[in-house]
Design a protein around this motif. Structure first.
Motif, PDB file in Angstrom:
ATOM      1  N   LEU A  24       0.824  -1.207   0.000  1.00 34.30           N
ATOM      2  CA  LEU A  24       0.000   0.000   0.000  1.00 34.30           C
ATOM      3  C   LEU A  24       0.858   1.257   0.000  1.00 34.30           C
ATOM      4  N   LEU A  25       1.952   1.254   0.757  1.00 33.05           N
ATOM      5  CA  LEU A  25       2.857   2.400   0.753  1.00 33.05           C
ATOM      6  C   LEU A  25       3.388   2.678  -0.650  1.00 33.05           C
ATOM      7  N   GLY A  26       3.746   1.605  -1.358  1.00 33.95           N
ATOM      8  CA  GLY A  26       4.245   1.767  -2.718  1.00 33.95           C
ATOM      9  C   GLY A  26       3.190   2.298  -3.661  1.00 33.95           C
ATOM     10  N   VAL A  27       1.963   1.814  -3.512  1.00 34.33           N
ATOM     11  CA  VAL A  27       0.870   2.271  -4.373  1.00 34.33           C
ATOM     12  C   VAL A  27       0.595   3.755  -4.149  1.00 34.33           C
ATOM     13  N   VAL A  28       0.564   4.184  -2.888  1.00 38.13           N
ATOM     14  CA  VAL A  28       0.342   5.599  -2.594  1.00 38.13           C
ATOM     15  C   VAL A  28       1.473   6.447  -3.163  1.00 38.13           C
ATOM     16  N   SER A  29       2.703   5.944  -3.099  1.00 33.10           N
ATOM     17  CA  SER A  29       3.830   6.665  -3.700  1.00 33.10           C
ATOM     18  C   SER A  29       3.655   6.787  -5.209  1.00 33.10           C
ATOM     19  N   ASP A  30       3.139   5.723  -5.828  1.00 36.27           N
ATOM     20  CA  ASP A  30       2.933   5.744  -7.277  1.00 36.27           C
ATOM     21  C   ASP A  30       1.987   6.846  -7.725  1.00 36.27           C
ATOM     22  N   LEU A  31       1.007   7.171  -6.879  1.00 36.72           N
ATOM     23  CA  LEU A  31      -0.030   8.117  -7.287  1.00 36.72           C
ATOM     24  C   LEU A  31       0.494   9.545  -7.403  1.00 36.72           C
ATOM     25  N   LYS A  32       1.631   9.848  -6.765  1.00 36.20           N
ATOM     26  CA  LYS A  32       2.234  11.190  -6.824  1.00 36.20           C
ATOM     27  C   LYS A  32       1.224  12.269  -6.437  1.00 36.20           C
ATOM     28  N   LEU A  33       0.543  12.071  -5.318  1.00 34.45           N
ATOM     29  CA  LEU A  33      -0.481  13.004  -4.875  1.00 34.45           C
ATOM     30  C   LEU A  33       0.136  14.232  -4.213  1.00 34.45           C
ATOM     31  N   THR A  34      -0.566  15.347  -4.296  1.00 36.02           N
ATOM     32  CA  THR A  34      -0.103  16.562  -3.632  1.00 36.02           C
ATOM     33  C   THR A  34      -0.079  16.372  -2.132  1.00 36.02           C
ATOM     34  N   ARG A  35      -1.129  15.725  -1.614  1.00 36.01           N
ATOM     35  CA  ARG A  35      -1.161  15.387  -0.189  1.00 36.01           C
ATOM     36  C   ARG A  35      -1.507  13.908  -0.046  1.00 36.01           C
ATOM     37  N   PRO A  36      -0.488  13.042   0.010  1.00 36.28           N
ATOM     38  CA  PRO A  36      -0.761  11.606   0.137  1.00 36.28           C
ATOM     39  C   PRO A  36      -1.444  11.302   1.464  1.00 36.28           C
ATOM     40  N   PRO A  37      -2.428  10.410   1.479  1.00 37.02           N
ATOM     41  CA  PRO A  37      -3.084  10.071   2.749  1.00 37.02           C
ATOM     42  C   PRO A  37      -2.141   9.303   3.659  1.00 37.02           C
ATOM     43  N   PRO A  38      -2.096   9.625   4.946  1.00 37.07           N
ATOM     44  CA  PRO A  38      -1.243   8.880   5.880  1.00 37.07           C
ATOM     45  C   PRO A  38      -1.817   7.498   6.145  1.00 37.07           C
ATOM     46  N   ILE A  39      -0.951   6.565   6.545  1.00 39.56           N
ATOM     47  CA  ILE A  39      -1.327   5.152   6.641  1.00 39.56           C
ATOM     48  C   ILE A  39      -1.071   4.618   8.045  1.00 39.56           C
ATOM     49  N   ALA A  40      -2.084   3.926   8.594  1.00 43.97           N
ATOM     50  CA  ALA A  40      -1.941   3.181   9.842  1.00 43.97           C
ATOM     51  C   ALA A  40      -1.840   1.700   9.502  1.00 43.97           C
ATOM     52  N   THR A  41      -0.954   0.984  10.182  1.00 39.81           N
ATOM     53  CA  THR A  41      -0.712  -0.424   9.870  1.00 39.81           C
ATOM     54  C   THR A  41      -1.210  -1.314  10.998  1.00 39.81           C
ATOM     55  N   LEU A  42      -2.088  -2.238  10.672  1.00 40.21           N
ATOM     56  CA  LEU A  42      -2.668  -3.169  11.634  1.00 40.21           C
ATOM     57  C   LEU A  42      -1.949  -4.507  11.509  1.00 40.21           C
ATOM     58  N   ASN A  96       5.069   0.385 -12.116  1.00 45.38           N
ATOM     59  CA  ASN A  96       5.430  -1.024 -12.311  1.00 45.38           C
ATOM     60  C   ASN A  96       6.235  -1.596 -11.159  1.00 45.38           C
ATOM     61  N   THR A  97       6.857  -0.725 -10.358  1.00 42.82           N
ATOM     62  CA  THR A  97       7.664  -1.212  -9.241  1.00 42.82           C
ATOM     63  C   THR A  97       6.832  -2.003  -8.253  1.00 42.82           C
ATOM     64  N   PHE A  98       5.589  -1.588  -8.050  1.00 38.85           N
ATOM     65  CA  PHE A  98       4.789  -2.177  -6.989  1.00 38.85           C
ATOM     66  C   PHE A  98       3.583  -2.955  -7.484  1.00 38.85           C
ATOM     67  N   LYS A  99       3.431  -3.094  -8.794  1.00 40.13           N
ATOM     68  CA  LYS A  99       2.275  -3.838  -9.289  1.00 40.13           C
ATOM     69  C   LYS A  99       2.444  -5.327  -9.062  1.00 40.13           C
ATOM     70  N   LEU A 100       1.374  -5.947  -8.641  1.00 38.64           N
ATOM     71  CA  LEU A 100       1.348  -7.407  -8.540  1.00 38.64           C
ATOM     72  C   LEU A 100       0.942  -7.988  -9.884  1.00 38.64           C
ATOM     73  N   SER A 101       1.582  -9.071 -10.281  1.00 39.35           N
ATOM     74  CA  SER A 101       1.140  -9.777 -11.468  1.00 39.35           C
ATOM     75  C   SER A 101      -0.231 -10.367 -11.193  1.00 39.35           C
ATOM     76  N   GLU A 102      -1.055 -10.501 -12.232  1.00 40.23           N
ATOM     77  CA  GLU A 102      -2.416 -10.995 -12.059  1.00 40.23           C
ATOM     78  C   GLU A 102      -2.453 -12.430 -11.588  1.00 40.23           C
ATOM     79  N   ASP A 103      -1.371 -13.201 -11.829  1.00 43.08           N
ATOM     80  CA  ASP A 103      -1.380 -14.603 -11.431  1.00 43.08           C
ATOM     81  C   ASP A 103      -0.825 -14.820 -10.035  1.00 43.08           C
TER      82      ASP A 103
END
Length: 512
Positions: free
Chosen positions: A139-157, A498-505
């Motif tokens: 999830l951290l990688g995906v949020v980085s990929d989005l290049k958002l102006t204000r990325p949402p902060p993440i809590a880890t369970l 592409n760094t953080f994408k999971l292959s479909e299989d």
């Protein structure tokens, strides 16, 4: 008469208790509305809804339903009972990049149409991810990929085995409760959590294409599935060099090499062969300890070939100041080396510790800050050496702090070594001839985390931080600066989708 009076008193007490319970239920329902995101926010081309007020704490929850044995699926059901189903995502069914891309595209459309709720949700949005370190890093990688102006902060369970990311930011390392009260308590913690920055790191491995055999990373029993593991770049990628194999990726917690990675490799191999035996966190941890014994980690001097000690395998170079590489002296007894970003390793141990004033004065060593642009480089001789971490002031062999690190592996020392990134191990073949395999780690950027009151991670932005510590990031120069042998284009690849994408299989159940 006395009996009637007693019955009346008891009746009033029972009614009072029920009224209080109903009041608490209503209070819980009212509080939960502050986390609610209306369904139209997630659905493209849907019509806006009119709400009494904007939610104060809109959240989206991502749950790896295959993590934690049966806990992941049960936790998913509890969250969906308390929140809307649209904002609780099963990672076994939907990938976070698709969910968030669609969400932010819809938010932009709604804002352009004058929707008053969309900008409020975008500004206040927080994310929860339930799973192991691999899932959290996804999830951290995906949020980085989005290049958002204000990325949402993440809590880890925590739902994994090591749970280093959750532990580092105060969310614990034991599997959470799955009942309503436990989930409501966690939501309340998320609501009151503070934001912290965490460094992200880019890693590249390059070697000349061998005449025979392969130097591709070998993951336990199958190709790498970790979102952090090395991925071979395509022929059209700017990183590709003719006649060489190039892999790249990124990480948040650590890169390690040597005997500790070998034990991790054995654990992951065993878990993939017999997944039914690894559905309990305590059993997982005890199995890991047993493998440490069977792999010789406790008797490394007898069972571990000296040719695989770090000093015999590779030259290690560090860049403490921009543009200046220096070779790092590695004692010949060191069998494992860890490049650490967070103060948690192997389920909550802190290999770096806190250097005393003498170390700070003589060697310039600082405490391990998670946002200072530096990795802490620590060495271990064997598992017995690692046990010193259990002592209050215990630490490994502090080797260096640096914002770039390079490992140069030369042929003939050994035919392979073991490496791992954020808990995901692989076996790395080494060249048989005089060619060199180069692994280089460099600081890239930062992401936003949520920290609970028990957070053990330290920030250079904390007012109590010694002034000297805040200068280390400046020593490395800005990320846009580059050496002649590597461009900023290469290092920015950490954030490429592409760094953080999971292959479909790929089966999400294999993620830790």
């Amino acid at each position: 008469m006395l009996l009637d009076f007693f019955f009346l008193v008891v009746t009033h007490l029972i009614l009072a208790i029920f009224r209080q319970l109903r009041l608490e239920t209503r209070m819980d329902e009212h509080a939960l509305k502050e986390f609610y995101i209306p369904k139209y926010i997630f659905v493209p081309d849907s019509k806006a809804e009119v709400l009494p007020h904007a939610p104060k704490n809109p959240i989206i929850v991502f749950i790896n339903s295959k993590s934690g044995g049966q806990l992941g699926g049960e936790l998913l059901r509890t969250y969906r009972q308390l929140l809307s189903e649209a904002q609780v995502i099963d990672l076994g069914e939907e990938a976070p990049d698709k969910v968030l891309y669609k969400l932010y595209a819809n938010l932009e459309r709604l804002k352009s149409n004058g929707d008053v709720l969309a900008p409020e949700i975008e500004h206040k949005l927080r994310l929860i991810v339930a799973g192991g370190d691999g899932t959290a890093g996804w999830l951290l990688g995906v949020v980085s990929d989005l290049k958002l102006t204000r990325p949402p902060p993440i809590a880890t369970l925590p739902l994994g085995t090591g749970n280093n990311l959750p532990f580092s930011f105060g969310w614990g390392k034991k599997n959470p409760g799955i009942d309503h009260k436990s989930v409501e308590y966690f939501l309340n913690q998320v609501m009151n959590a503070r934001e912290m920055k965490i460094d992200s790191w880019h890693i590249i491995m390059r070697m000349r294409a061998p005449n025979e055999g392969s130097c591709d990373p070998i993951a336990p029993l199958e190709l790498p599935h970790s979102l952090h593991a090395f991925h071979r770049v395509s022929h059209t990628d700017s990183l590709n060099v003719e006649g060489y194999h190039t892999f790249r990726g990124g990480f948040w917690n650590y890169f390690s090499m040597g005997m500790d990675a070998q034990v991790s490799y054995a654990f992951h191999s065993e878990r993939k062969l017999h997944p039914e035996k690894f559905k309990n966190q305590l059993i997982n941890q005890s199995t890991y300890a047993k493998l440490g014994c069977t792999q010789g980690w406790f008797c490394a001097s007898l069972f571990h070939p000296s040719s695989r000690n770090i000093a015999q395998l590779a030259k290690v170079k560090v860049m403490k100041k921009h543009g200046h590489w220096e070779e790092l002296h590695i004692p010949h007894s060191i069998r494992s080396i860890v490049c650490l970003n967070l103060p948690s390793f192997s389920g909550g141990l802190n290999p770096w510790g806190t250097p005393n004033h003498n170390k700070a004065r003589d060697r310039g060593l600082t405490p391990p800050y998670v946002d200072d642009g530096l990795l802490e480089v620590v060495g271990f001789r064997d598992a017995w050496h690692g046990l010193v971490l259990l002592a209050p002031s215990g630490h490994g062999n502090r080797l260096a702090q640096a914002h770039r690190i390079r490992f140069e592996f030369h042929g003939a020392a050994a035919d392979h070594t073991y490496m791992r990134i954020d808990g995901e191990p692989w076996k790395q073949p080494l060249p048989e001839d005089d060619d060199t395999v180069v692994v280089e780690i460099s600081h890239l950027g930062q992401a936003s985390m949520l920290a609970a009151p028990g957070c053990i991670s330290k920030s250079i932005l904390d007012p109590s931080t010694p002034p000297s510590a805040s200068h280390h990031l400046d020593d490395g120069g800005s990320p846009e600066d580059s050496d002649g042998d590597e461009s900023w284009e290469e290092r920015r690849k950490f954030g490429a989708a592409n760094t953080f994408k999971l292959s479909e299989d790929i089966d999400v159940a294999h993620l830790s």
